[in-house]
Write a protein that holds these residues in place. Structure first.
Motif, mmCIF file in Angstrom:
data_model
loop_
_atom_site.group_PDB
_atom_site.id
_atom_site.type_symbol
_atom_site.label_atom_id
_atom_site.label_comp_id
_atom_site.label_asym_id
_atom_site.label_seq_id
_atom_site.Cartn_x
_atom_site.Cartn_y
_atom_site.Cartn_z
ATOM 1 N N SER A 1 28.350 36.809 1.472
ATOM 2 C CA SER A 1 29.342 37.774 1.933
ATOM 3 C C SER A 1 30.046 38.347 0.710
ATOM 4 O O SER A 1 30.164 37.677 -0.312
ATOM 5 N N GLY B 1 33.021 34.907 7.001
ATOM 6 C CA GLY B 1 33.857 36.083 6.985
ATOM 7 C C GLY B 1 34.693 36.062 5.722
ATOM 8 O O GLY B 1 35.559 35.186 5.562
ATOM 9 N N CYS C 1 32.734 38.504 13.114
ATOM 10 C CA CYS C 1 33.214 39.295 11.981
ATOM 11 C C CYS C 1 34.697 39.028 11.790
ATOM 12 O O CYS C 1 35.387 38.588 12.715
ATOM 13 N N GLN D 1 30.645 44.281 14.514
ATOM 14 C CA GLN D 1 30.974 44.792 13.183
ATOM 15 C C GLN D 1 32.277 45.549 13.327
ATOM 16 O O GLN D 1 32.417 46.423 14.195
ATOM 17 N N ASP E 1 25.506 45.253 6.273
ATOM 18 C CA ASP E 1 26.942 45.494 6.202
ATOM 19 C C ASP E 1 27.200 46.637 5.237
ATOM 20 O O ASP E 1 26.417 46.877 4.307
#
Length: 604
Positions: A296, A349, A394, A434, A537
């Motif tokens: 991430s 996240g 998310c 998202q 993403d």
């Protein structure tokens, strides 16, 4: 017969070292800081031109049994002798400068090279100034430029280190002359120099006019200029500035879209991620750390990028997984390791809120969270999420809260109160949500969910979700919400065999999604990265084009990209993520500072 014993040289060295350890057949003793080192002259002379000259010349040391060695520490000499007798160089990080100094005195080229390489590869904010001063003392120009470039890449942070105040005037000038300083404003450069002056104002204030020649007057605020004038010792003092009309490299940031995707069958996507500048229609690449498995990324308020996840390496038939955190170095287009998260996490996240980075979920049970403080490089746990989450969720930030959204429900964490609470659930539980924040609200869509879905909007003022765009629905296989240049866009792709791509722009005043007149500038370069069912993403961050890579995979020696267009990649070799030597441009800046200047009088 002609045979070779490959172990012979190793056996000889091993036996000689054993003799040294027992002080047998030794014929000279080196005295270093009160410690005696029994040695063999032949071994010392065979690996050190310094000792070879000493023992084969007419100097007095030829006949002396004990020889005092000056300007070498006891620990450094022990390290050097271990290398001479074993061929193995081992030392602690805090001894590298001492070992390198000893190696230079004793003319051990291999040790000099390896210690310099180690220092170049282990620069950080706390040691780079010390390495710069050390390289200057030794006259090591390669190490000098490497440490100077690293300081430029972290200038604002390094300028706050105590060692920065110990710089000589010439080294400080060489830094503030650099064009590639990664700093947000010229005031930051001036304030760093002022702190240096104030550390020993009685001696250093006289250098203010000299330093001013490196400051770019056009970019200095009136308040900072007034502060400079107030420090002048005479009323007729003239402050002469550089009149370079371009900002430092760090001031050339442009808002870009970073497209992040995980494709476990294509290693290319583990090495680079595309960056796109919609304002100019230009594409770039950002390097990624190697061997990533489920990562991430987040951008902070001051344009720093952090990447968290897991790295995966293979040792024979075994897979080794490590928890990692990296911070991006814009100038070097590379990632620097930071303190790993407390708990192993995959696709957590990762969000930024009020100076801290939060890692939410991604653990084995998807219910823990922790907080990272960039100022001290430390992670600390925060309260657990009230209920375990599914793997698809998310996290976004709004005001002082973190919102976690999944099909099981929504929760929020108050950074002020340090506790979780239940938040309103979306009208349609999202299977793969998202979400982004835009103008004080959260917008969320069900990525990879039903074939037709709406974008829902959450307003924290009333704590209610509603369908945006008057309930307008979208059909897609892949979709991404993309904030860009003050607007919010939704990109949808339907059917991967013959893709139908649509772009919608949100109109807040009418609560509607409209197709813009010229969508190609945003859509075209992103399409190749959008494949159904892959995790994708979009991160918006302010990047520096000249430091990024070329999407065509190379830049030729003339600084042009492979397609014949002029390239922005002056500072970066895109195919390797390495920084080219910019000493020529720095020299030109010095000449410009001397030859082209603007003058301010204190009594203006």
């Amino acid at each position: 017969m002609d045979v070779t014993n490959d172990e012979h040289s190793k056996d000889v060295l091993r036996f000689l070292n054993e003799l040294r350890e027992r002080s047998e057949l030794t014929d000279v003793v080196l005295e270093v800081e009160g410690r005696s080192f029994p040695c063999h002259r032949a071994v010392l002379a065979s690996c050190s031109p310094y000792f070879r000259g000493m023992f084969t010349s007419g100097y007095a040391e030829v006949k002396q049994e004990k020889i005092s060695i000056q300007d070498v520490s006891e620990v450094a000499m022990a390290t050097i002798l271990d290398y001479a007798y074993t061929g193995c160089l081992q030392t602690e990080p805090d001894q590298f400068q001492a070992v390198m100094s000893a190696a230079r005195l004793l003319q051990l080229d291999f040790v000099c090279t390896k210690t310099a390489e180690y220092m170049k590869g282990h620069l950080d904010e706390s040691n780079c100034v010390d390495v710069l001063m050390y390289a200057d003392m030794l006259g090591d120009h390669i190490l000098l430029e490497s440490s100077g470039r690293y300081i430029a890449s972290r200038f604002n942070q390094v300028a706050l280190q105590p060692s920065f105040l110990q710089l000589s005037l010439s080294l400080l000038q060489s830094l503030v002359d650099r064009d590639d300083l990664i700093t947000r404003s010229e005031d930051d450069v001036v304030q760093a120099a002022i702190r240096w002056i104030e550390f020993d104002q009685e001696k250093r204030l006289q250098h203010l006019p000299v330093l001013c020649r490196s400051f770019r007057r056009s970019f200095i605020s009136s308040e900072t200029r007034a502060e400079l004038y107030s420090k002048c010792q005479s009323t007729d003092c003239k402050l002469v500035y550089s009149n370079i009309t371009s900002g430092r490299l760090g001031q050339m940031r442009i808002e870009m879209q970073l497209i992040l995707r995980e494709d476990f069958f294509n290693t290319y996507f583990h090495q680079f991620a595309p960056c796109y500048d919609p304002s100019r229609g230009r594409s770039y690449t950002i390097s990624l750390p190697g061997n990533l498995d489920g990562f991430s990324m987040v951008a902070t308020a001051d344009d720093e990028l952090y990447l968290a996840g897991r790295s995966c390496t293979r040792d024979g038939m075994m897979m080794d997984f490590q928890n990692v955190l990296f911070q991006y170095n814009h100038l070097l287009n590379s990632w620097e390791s930071r303190c790993a998260m407390i708990t192993p996490r995959i696709r957590c996240g990762l969000v930024y809120l009020k100076g801290y980075i939060y890692a939410i979920g991604g653990d084995s049970e998807n219910e823990t969270a922790e907080r990272y403080d960039p100022s001290c490089d430390v992670w600390t746990p925060i309260p657990r999420i009230p209920h375990p989450m599914p793997s698809e969720f998310c996290a976004v930030t709004l005001e002082d809260r973190i919102y976690v959204i999944c099909w099981k429900g929504c929760y929020s964490f108050s950074a002020t109160e340090n506790k979780w609470s239940k938040a309103a659930d979306m009208l349609e539980p999202p299977l793969r949500p998202q979400a982004v924040t835009y103008r004080g609200c959260i917008y969320c869509m069900n990525w990879g969910g039903p074939s037709s879905t709406c974008v829902e909007m959450y307003n924290p003022k009333n704590g209610v979700w509603k369908r945006s765009g008057n309930g307008m629905s979208f059909a897609f296989d892949v979709a991404i919400l993309m904030p860009n240049m003050g607007s919010l866009y939704l990109l949808t792709v339907l059917s991967k065999d013959d893709p139908k791509v649509d772009l919608y722009q949100y109109k807040e005043e009418t609560d509607s999604w409209m197709k813009p007149e010229s969508p190609d500038i945003i859509v075209a370069p992103i399409i190749p990265w959008l494949e159904a069912r892959l995790r994708i993403d979009c991160l918006v961050a302010r990047m520096i084009p000249k430091c990024l890579g070329d999407p065509n995979g190379h830049v030729d020696i003339d600084g042009h990209s492979g397609d014949g267009e002029e390239s922005d990649n002056t500072f970066a070799d895109s195919s390797r993520g390495l920084v080219s030597d910019n000493s020529t441009s720095n020299s030109m800046n010095v000449l410009l500072n001397q030859g082209n200047s603007e003058v301010d009088h204190v009594n203006d």
